[in-house]
Design a protein around this motif. Sequence first.
Motif, PDB file in Angstrom:
ATOM      1  N   GLN A 298      -3.816 -13.253   0.074  1.00 57.28           N
ATOM      2  CA  GLN A 298      -3.269 -13.908   1.278  1.00 57.28           C
ATOM      3  C   GLN A 298      -3.802 -13.242   2.541  1.00 57.28           C
ATOM      4  O   GLN A 298      -4.118 -13.908   3.518  1.00 57.28           O
ATOM      5  CB  GLN A 298      -1.739 -13.826   1.303  1.00 57.28           C
ATOM      6  CG  GLN A 298      -1.019 -14.772   0.352  1.00 57.28           C
ATOM      7  CD  GLN A 298      -0.989 -14.250  -1.073  1.00 57.28           C
ATOM      8  OE1 GLN A 298      -1.226 -13.072  -1.291  1.00 57.28           O
ATOM      9  NE2 GLN A 298      -0.722 -15.116  -2.025  1.00 57.28           N
ATOM     10  N   LEU A 299      -3.921 -11.908   2.499  1.00 57.73           N
ATOM     11  CA  LEU A 299      -4.413 -11.198   3.686  1.00 57.73           C
ATOM     12  C   LEU A 299      -5.846 -11.627   4.010  1.00 57.73           C
ATOM     13  O   LEU A 299      -6.207 -11.835   5.154  1.00 57.73           O
ATOM     14  CB  LEU A 299      -4.349  -9.680   3.482  1.00 57.73           C
ATOM     15  CG  LEU A 299      -4.714  -8.888   4.746  1.00 57.73           C
ATOM     16  CD1 LEU A 299      -3.554  -8.909   5.750  1.00 57.73           C
ATOM     17  CD2 LEU A 299      -5.093  -7.455   4.439  1.00 57.73           C
TER      18      LEU A 299
ATOM     19  N   LEU B  14       0.835  -1.215   0.000  1.00 54.71           N
ATOM     20  CA  LEU B  14       0.000   0.000   0.000  1.00 54.71           C
ATOM     21  C   LEU B  14       0.862   1.255   0.000  1.00 54.71           C
ATOM     22  O   LEU B  14       0.576   2.222  -0.720  1.00 54.71           O
ATOM     23  CB  LEU B  14      -0.918   0.006   1.221  1.00 54.71           C
ATOM     24  CG  LEU B  14      -2.104  -0.942   1.180  1.00 54.71           C
ATOM     25  CD1 LEU B  14      -2.764  -1.005   2.552  1.00 54.71           C
ATOM     26  CD2 LEU B  14      -3.133  -0.500   0.138  1.00 54.71           C
ATOM     27  N   ILE B  15       1.924   1.250   0.808  1.00 57.79           N
ATOM     28  CA  ILE B  15       2.827   2.412   0.853  1.00 57.79           C
ATOM     29  C   ILE B  15       3.438   2.642  -0.534  1.00 57.79           C
ATOM     30  O   ILE B  15       3.517   3.775  -1.017  1.00 57.79           O
ATOM     31  CB  ILE B  15       3.953   2.198   1.895  1.00 57.79           C
ATOM     32  CG1 ILE B  15       3.385   2.261   3.310  1.00 57.79           C
ATOM     33  CG2 ILE B  15       5.078   3.206   1.704  1.00 57.79           C
ATOM     34  CD1 ILE B  15       3.334   3.642   3.927  1.00 57.79           C
TER      35      ILE B  15
ATOM     36  N   TYR C  74     -12.543   0.363  -1.647  1.00 55.60           N
ATOM     37  CA  TYR C  74     -12.391   1.796  -1.920  1.00 55.60           C
ATOM     38  C   TYR C  74     -10.971   2.080  -2.453  1.00 55.60           C
ATOM     39  O   TYR C  74     -10.783   2.780  -3.455  1.00 55.60           O
ATOM     40  CB  TYR C  74     -12.673   2.572  -0.626  1.00 55.60           C
ATOM     41  CG  TYR C  74     -12.436   4.070  -0.677  1.00 55.60           C
ATOM     42  CD1 TYR C  74     -12.798   4.828  -1.797  1.00 55.60           C
ATOM     43  CD2 TYR C  74     -11.879   4.725   0.416  1.00 55.60           C
ATOM     44  CE1 TYR C  74     -12.579   6.212  -1.812  1.00 55.60           C
ATOM     45  CE2 TYR C  74     -11.674   6.100   0.411  1.00 55.60           C
ATOM     46  CZ  TYR C  74     -12.012   6.834  -0.709  1.00 55.60           C
ATOM     47  OH  TYR C  74     -11.809   8.193  -0.724  1.00 55.60           O
ATOM     48  N   SER C  75      -9.954   1.466  -1.839  1.00 56.10           N
ATOM     49  CA  SER C  75      -8.554   1.664  -2.279  1.00 56.10           C
ATOM     50  C   SER C  75      -8.336   1.142  -3.688  1.00 56.10           C
ATOM     51  O   SER C  75      -7.647   1.756  -4.493  1.00 56.10           O
ATOM     52  CB  SER C  75      -7.583   0.925  -1.360  1.00 56.10           C
ATOM     53  OG  SER C  75      -7.806   1.275  -0.051  1.00 56.10           O
ATOM     54  N   ARG C  76      -8.920  -0.020  -3.952  1.00 60.20           N
ATOM     55  CA  ARG C  76      -8.738  -0.612  -5.278  1.00 60.20           C
ATOM     56  C   ARG C  76      -9.360   0.287  -6.344  1.00 60.20           C
ATOM     57  O   ARG C  76      -8.833   0.436  -7.444  1.00 60.20           O
ATOM     58  CB  ARG C  76      -9.367  -2.009  -5.313  1.00 60.20           C
ATOM     59  CG  ARG C  76      -8.917  -2.802  -6.521  1.00 60.20           C
ATOM     60  CD  ARG C  76      -9.464  -4.188  -6.487  1.00 60.20           C
ATOM     61  NE  ARG C  76     -10.913  -4.164  -6.313  1.00 60.20           N
ATOM     62  CZ  ARG C  76     -11.669  -5.243  -6.339  1.00 60.20           C
ATOM     63  NH1 ARG C  76     -11.144  -6.414  -6.496  1.00 60.20           N
ATOM     64  NH2 ARG C  76     -12.973  -5.135  -6.185  1.00 60.20           N
ATOM     65  N   TYR C  77     -10.480   0.908  -5.990  1.00 57.20           N
ATOM     66  CA  TYR C  77     -11.118   1.844  -6.917  1.00 57.20           C
ATOM     67  C   TYR C  77     -10.193   3.052  -7.164  1.00 57.20           C
ATOM     68  O   TYR C  77      -9.993   3.491  -8.305  1.00 57.20           O
ATOM     69  CB  TYR C  77     -12.464   2.301  -6.342  1.00 57.20           C
ATOM     70  CG  TYR C  77     -13.180   3.283  -7.232  1.00 57.20           C
ATOM     71  CD1 TYR C  77     -14.035   2.841  -8.252  1.00 57.20           C
ATOM     72  CD2 TYR C  77     -12.982   4.652  -7.086  1.00 57.20           C
ATOM     73  CE1 TYR C  77     -14.668   3.739  -9.086  1.00 57.20           C
ATOM     74  CE2 TYR C  77     -13.617   5.564  -7.913  1.00 57.20           C
ATOM     75  CZ  TYR C  77     -14.459   5.100  -8.911  1.00 57.20           C
ATOM     76  OH  TYR C  77     -15.082   6.004  -9.744  1.00 57.20           O
ATOM     77  N   LEU C  78      -9.589   3.571  -6.098  1.00 56.84           N
ATOM     78  CA  LEU C  78      -8.700   4.739  -6.227  1.00 56.84           C
ATOM     79  C   LEU C  78      -7.457   4.405  -7.049  1.00 56.84           C
ATOM     80  O   LEU C  78      -7.019   5.191  -7.886  1.00 56.84           O
ATOM     81  CB  LEU C  78      -8.253   5.224  -4.844  1.00 56.84           C
ATOM     82  CG  LEU C  78      -9.318   5.833  -3.939  1.00 56.84           C
ATOM     83  CD1 LEU C  78      -8.774   6.014  -2.529  1.00 56.84           C
ATOM     84  CD2 LEU C  78      -9.796   7.166  -4.497  1.00 56.84           C
ATOM     85  N   LEU C  79      -6.884   3.231  -6.788  1.00 59.66           N
ATOM     86  CA  LEU C  79      -5.632   2.852  -7.452  1.00 59.66           C
ATOM     87  C   LEU C  79      -5.875   2.281  -8.845  1.00 59.66           C
ATOM     88  O   LEU C  79      -4.956   2.210  -9.659  1.00 59.66           O
ATOM     89  CB  LEU C  79      -4.887   1.806  -6.615  1.00 59.66           C
ATOM     90  CG  LEU C  79      -4.381   2.266  -5.245  1.00 59.66           C
ATOM     91  CD1 LEU C  79      -3.987   1.074  -4.381  1.00 59.66           C
ATOM     92  CD2 LEU C  79      -3.194   3.209  -5.391  1.00 59.66           C
TER      93      LEU C  79
ATOM     94  N   ILE D 203      -4.196  -5.075  -5.209  1.00 52.72           N
ATOM     95  CA  ILE D 203      -3.015  -5.193  -4.350  1.00 52.72           C
ATOM     96  C   ILE D 203      -2.702  -6.693  -4.310  1.00 52.72           C
ATOM     97  O   ILE D 203      -3.550  -7.493  -3.899  1.00 52.72           O
ATOM     98  CB  ILE D 203      -3.337  -4.662  -2.928  1.00 52.72           C
ATOM     99  CG1 ILE D 203      -3.733  -3.183  -2.961  1.00 52.72           C
ATOM    100  CG2 ILE D 203      -2.185  -4.901  -1.964  1.00 52.72           C
ATOM    101  CD1 ILE D 203      -2.627  -2.214  -3.227  1.00 52.72           C
ATOM    102  N   HIS D 204      -1.505  -7.072  -4.751  1.00 52.94           N
ATOM    103  CA  HIS D 204      -1.200  -8.509  -4.921  1.00 52.94           C
ATOM    104  C   HIS D 204      -1.383  -9.315  -3.646  1.00 52.94           C
ATOM    105  O   HIS D 204      -1.837 -10.446  -3.683  1.00 52.94           O
ATOM    106  CB  HIS D 204       0.243  -8.678  -5.415  1.00 52.94           C
ATOM    107  CG  HIS D 204       0.471  -8.033  -6.737  1.00 52.94           C
ATOM    108  ND1 HIS D 204      -0.335  -8.277  -7.836  1.00 52.94           N
ATOM    109  CD2 HIS D 204       1.400  -7.140  -7.150  1.00 52.94           C
ATOM    110  CE1 HIS D 204       0.099  -7.552  -8.860  1.00 52.94           C
ATOM    111  NE2 HIS D 204       1.138  -6.852  -8.466  1.00 52.94           N
TER     112      HIS D 204
END
Length: 255
Positions: free
Chosen positions: A246-247, A100-101, A232-237, A241-242
């Motif tokens: 696993q998470l 994410l960073i 929401y993050s996936r929409y922004l990016l 996120i690979h």
Amino acid sequence: MTNRQSHAIVLKVTAHGEADKIVTLYSPDLGRITAIAKGANRSKKRFVNKLEPFTFLQILYRPPTRGSLFFLSEAELVNAYLSLRTTYSRYVTATFINELIQRFSGEQDPDPAVFALLGWAFHSLDQGKFPAKTATLFLLRLLGLCGYQPQLSHCSSCRRPLEQSPNFTLYPGNGTLLCTHCRSTRSDSSLTLSLQTLKFLHSAQHMELQQLDRLQLPAATTSQALGALYNYSRYLLQQDIHSWKQLKQVTGTQV
Ligand SMILES: [Zn+2]
């Protein structure tokens, strides 16, 4: 050119030829940078056990004379956060946080608050805090620091407060909430947030970092929050996120 000094957390390490390593770091003074550690595979004294993902270092470096590759002269360990590499659930969570960073930060665009958040997250994981909760709070606060603070106090359409709808949907287009009356019937259930989850997230947005560990939340609610914030993050990016797969498995997230 003389060496300069800073703190940094290792995000990623790759081998470069037989002797060197390329290291991606996040520093409070420099932001996200890429540096070459010459002879890192040979020099036991300067780099051994230090250039590993998640380690917190004090570095001596020289800025690039051209291009963007820094020169890493030396590194001293501040905290190895060893359990993040030896305990699987912590490893997966720390990898997700590192990813994410890397996606949300610009190159050489420092933000000491992002560095402090990263340090808080690794410290919490290392202390044995619940990985799903650490990932959720990290993501929530990172979104705020990057200018994507979700607006979690009322419906953005009719301004109905939290108590007046059984649940809300986080609208990924602008990070605001829609109540049951205002959202479309086909709205995505992976973005639904209960009143309990919303109250938790809303208070966590404004707390001091050191107080976040005290927040209590049932696992199911954490999982709902993490799923909605991830979507929401996936929409922004506009990309996955690979390490999310696993998470999801280690945290039992249902999205
Ligand atoms: Zn509404």
